[in-house]
Scaffold this active site. Structure first.
Site, PDB file in Angstrom:
ATOM      1  N   ARG A 144      69.415  18.088  29.847  1.00  0.00           N
ATOM      2  CA  ARG A 144      69.663  19.090  30.888  1.00  0.00           C
ATOM      3  C   ARG A 144      68.993  20.425  30.581  1.00  0.00           C
ATOM      4  O   ARG A 144      68.647  21.173  31.494  1.00  0.00           O
ATOM      5  CB  ARG A 144      71.159  19.264  31.120  1.00  0.00           C
ATOM      6  N   LYS A 149      74.261   8.845  37.050  1.00  0.00           N
ATOM      7  CA  LYS A 149      74.684   8.335  35.738  1.00  0.00           C
ATOM      8  C   LYS A 149      76.184   8.120  35.707  1.00  0.00           C
ATOM      9  O   LYS A 149      76.679   7.085  35.238  1.00  0.00           O
ATOM     10  CB  LYS A 149      74.272   9.300  34.628  1.00  0.00           C
ATOM     11  N   SER A 150      76.938   9.102  36.194  1.00  0.00           N
ATOM     12  CA  SER A 150      78.401   9.022  36.161  1.00  0.00           C
ATOM     13  C   SER A 150      78.908   7.827  36.958  1.00  0.00           C
ATOM     14  O   SER A 150      79.814   7.112  36.527  1.00  0.00           O
ATOM     15  CB  SER A 150      79.011  10.307  36.725  1.00  0.00           C
ATOM     16  N   LYS A 169      67.300  10.195  28.588  1.00  0.00           N
ATOM     17  CA  LYS A 169      68.742   9.956  28.620  1.00  0.00           C
ATOM     18  C   LYS A 169      69.225   9.681  30.029  1.00  0.00           C
ATOM     19  O   LYS A 169      70.070   8.808  30.249  1.00  0.00           O
ATOM     20  CB  LYS A 169      69.469  11.167  28.027  1.00  0.00           C
ATOM     21  N   SER A 194      86.800  15.594  31.060  1.00  0.00           N
ATOM     22  CA  SER A 194      87.512  14.735  32.016  1.00  0.00           C
ATOM     23  C   SER A 194      87.283  13.264  31.724  1.00  0.00           C
ATOM     24  O   SER A 194      87.991  12.402  32.250  1.00  0.00           O
ATOM     25  CB  SER A 194      87.055  15.055  33.444  1.00  0.00           C
ATOM     26  N   SER A 198      86.424  19.825  34.837  1.00  0.00           N
ATOM     27  CA  SER A 198      85.530  18.973  35.628  1.00  0.00           C
ATOM     28  C   SER A 198      86.316  18.016  36.511  1.00  0.00           C
ATOM     29  O   SER A 198      86.026  16.816  36.585  1.00  0.00           O
ATOM     30  CB  SER A 198      84.561  18.201  34.712  1.00  0.00           C
ATOM     31  N   ASP A 237      78.060  20.788  34.503  1.00  0.00           N
ATOM     32  CA  ASP A 237      76.774  20.168  34.172  1.00  0.00           C
ATOM     33  C   ASP A 237      75.613  20.881  34.855  1.00  0.00           C
ATOM     34  O   ASP A 237      74.455  20.728  34.431  1.00  0.00           O
ATOM     35  CB  ASP A 237      76.771  18.693  34.563  1.00  0.00           C
TER      36      ASP A 237
END
Length: 413
Positions: free
Chosen positions: A369, A10-11, A394, A157, A183, A297
């Site tokens: 999560r 995702k990031s 998500k 971050s 992070s 995370d």
């Protein structure tokens, strides 16, 4: 050994969409993550007038270094923090235009203030439609010259990432001095990806100098999501099995792959190769004390398997988990206590004692999560259910199906 194919990060997908939008030319993203967050980001770009073509395993984005094609647009960011923070930053650099952003009730609660203060300091015209430092937000774009900034990124971050990616789209570039940073590995992802899109950021300690000049379009392969991989690695360590995730190896961008180091400290055998990582159980999980500030995370993943360790698990320096999709630290404590586990918490730590968890309904608080982490616990405590199992859309819409197949495969071995 079970080999599991993890969906794209995702990031990385979110950053790639921003960089592609700002690049000169057409960028092709290979194996991007298809989830509610990333679809929302792509939809936001389309609302702004960017050309985005989406196929099953590749997306094409026609970049516009000068800014959005639309000079007036409404963008709904859904639940996506990257969408809600990155897209207003992207449009702030445009020469002109009025852009209105809003988000889900969950995302409206999450903070934006350090980022919006920084953009305002750079001359951006921002108006909040409700609480200061939160969505909804209107950006009246008139270009950004650039210059010097001081930023507190101790809460997220993503504030720093958004401004770093903005830098090449400004007239003079940016020099950002960071006073607090959480992070940090996510910032390293950003710097590496900006390099792949033709921009080299100079870093001297916590000062970042970003040159102007824009981005170069490219073909970019999105690596598997390391945060998602943590559930499968944890499952191997918990159930006495072995799991390999291809596509995540020594050169992986994502710091969350360091979760396997936590599992190693707990007693698992870990092998990180050139293009794959394997976790093998030794039949024991030791209690540990671990600082997870930079891989927060994966904190819920560790919390969910902690009761099965042979001693207390203490997770420290994770205050930022309280301002995610929910207060993850408290959500983990609440659910573990409902399972009959002794838990103590503080402002930035959680201490979880060994026990025999009992099945219960997990209070997800709409957080993907929380669901995926406690699914791992469910391998040892059958009967766990969730009040909102669908919130996994998500980041991993097919999680329940994939995890059920994975669990069946583990049982068969």
């Amino acid at each position: 050994m079970t080999v599991i194919d993890i969906p794209g990060s995702k990031s990385v997908t979110a950053r790639a969409l921003f960089l592609a939008a700002g690049a000169d030319g057409t960028t092709t993203l290979l194996r991007p993550l298809r989830s509610d967050d990333t679809e929302g980001f792509a939809e936001g770009l389309k609302s702004l007038g960017y050309a985005v073509e989406q196929e099953a395993d590749r997306w094409r984005v026609q970049g516009r270094p000068a800014g959005p094609a639309a000079d007036d647009a409404d963008v709904y960011c859904r639940d996506g923090a990257t969408t809600a923070r990155f897209l207003p930053t992207l449009v702030a650099a445009a020469a002109s235009g009025t852009y209105r952003f809003d988000a889900s009730a969950q995302m409206r609660r999450r903070p934006l203030a350090p980022l919006t203060r920084a953009l305002t300091a750079l001359g951006a015209d921002l108006r909040h439609g409700g609480a200061e430092g939160h969505h909804p937000l209107t950006v009246r774009a008139a270009g950004i010259e650039g210059g010097d900034l001081t930023l507190d990124a101790g809460e997220s971050s993503q504030y720093l990432t958004a401004l770093l990616m903005l830098g090449p789209l400004t007239a003079k570039g940016l020099r950002i001095e960071v006073t607090e940073l959480v992070s940090a590995p996510y910032v390293e992802i950003t710097l590496a990806m900006m390099r792949d899109f033709g921009v080299e950021v100079l870093r001297e300690g916590n000062t970042f100098t970003v040159p102007p000049g824009g981005y170069r379009a490219t073909a970019y392969a999105v690596e598997p999501d390391a945060s998602t991989a943590s559930y499968f690695f944890a499952a191997a360590a918990l159930t006495g099995r072995e799991v390999t995730v291809p596509g995540l190896g020594i050169g992986a961008l994502q710091g969350d792959l360091r979760f396997v180091d936590v599992l190693r400290d707990m007693g698992a055998e870990v092998s990180v190769g050139a293009d794959a990582t394997t976790v093998r159980s030794t039949g024991r999980l030791r209690g540990i004390t671990v600082n997870m500030r930079d891989i927060s995370d994966t904190m819920p993943t560790l919390a969910a398997i902690a009761p099965y360790a042979d001693g207390p698990v203490i997770i420290e320096d994770v205050a930022n988990t309280r301002v995610k999709e929910c207060d993850r630290l408290e959500a983990c404590a609440e659910n573990l206590r409902a399972m009959g586990i002794t838990v103590h918490t503080g402002p930035d730590w959680i201490e979880i004692h060994p026990g025999t968890p009992k099945p219960t309904e997990i209070a997800t608080h709409g957080d993907h999560r929380i669901v995926m982490s406690f699914a791992v616990a469910g391998l040892r405590t059958p009967g766990l259910t969730y009040d909102d199992p669908g919130c996994v859309r998500k980041t991993f819409p097919r999680f329940h199906e994939v995890f059920a197949d994975f669990a069946h495969d583990l049982e068969g071995r």
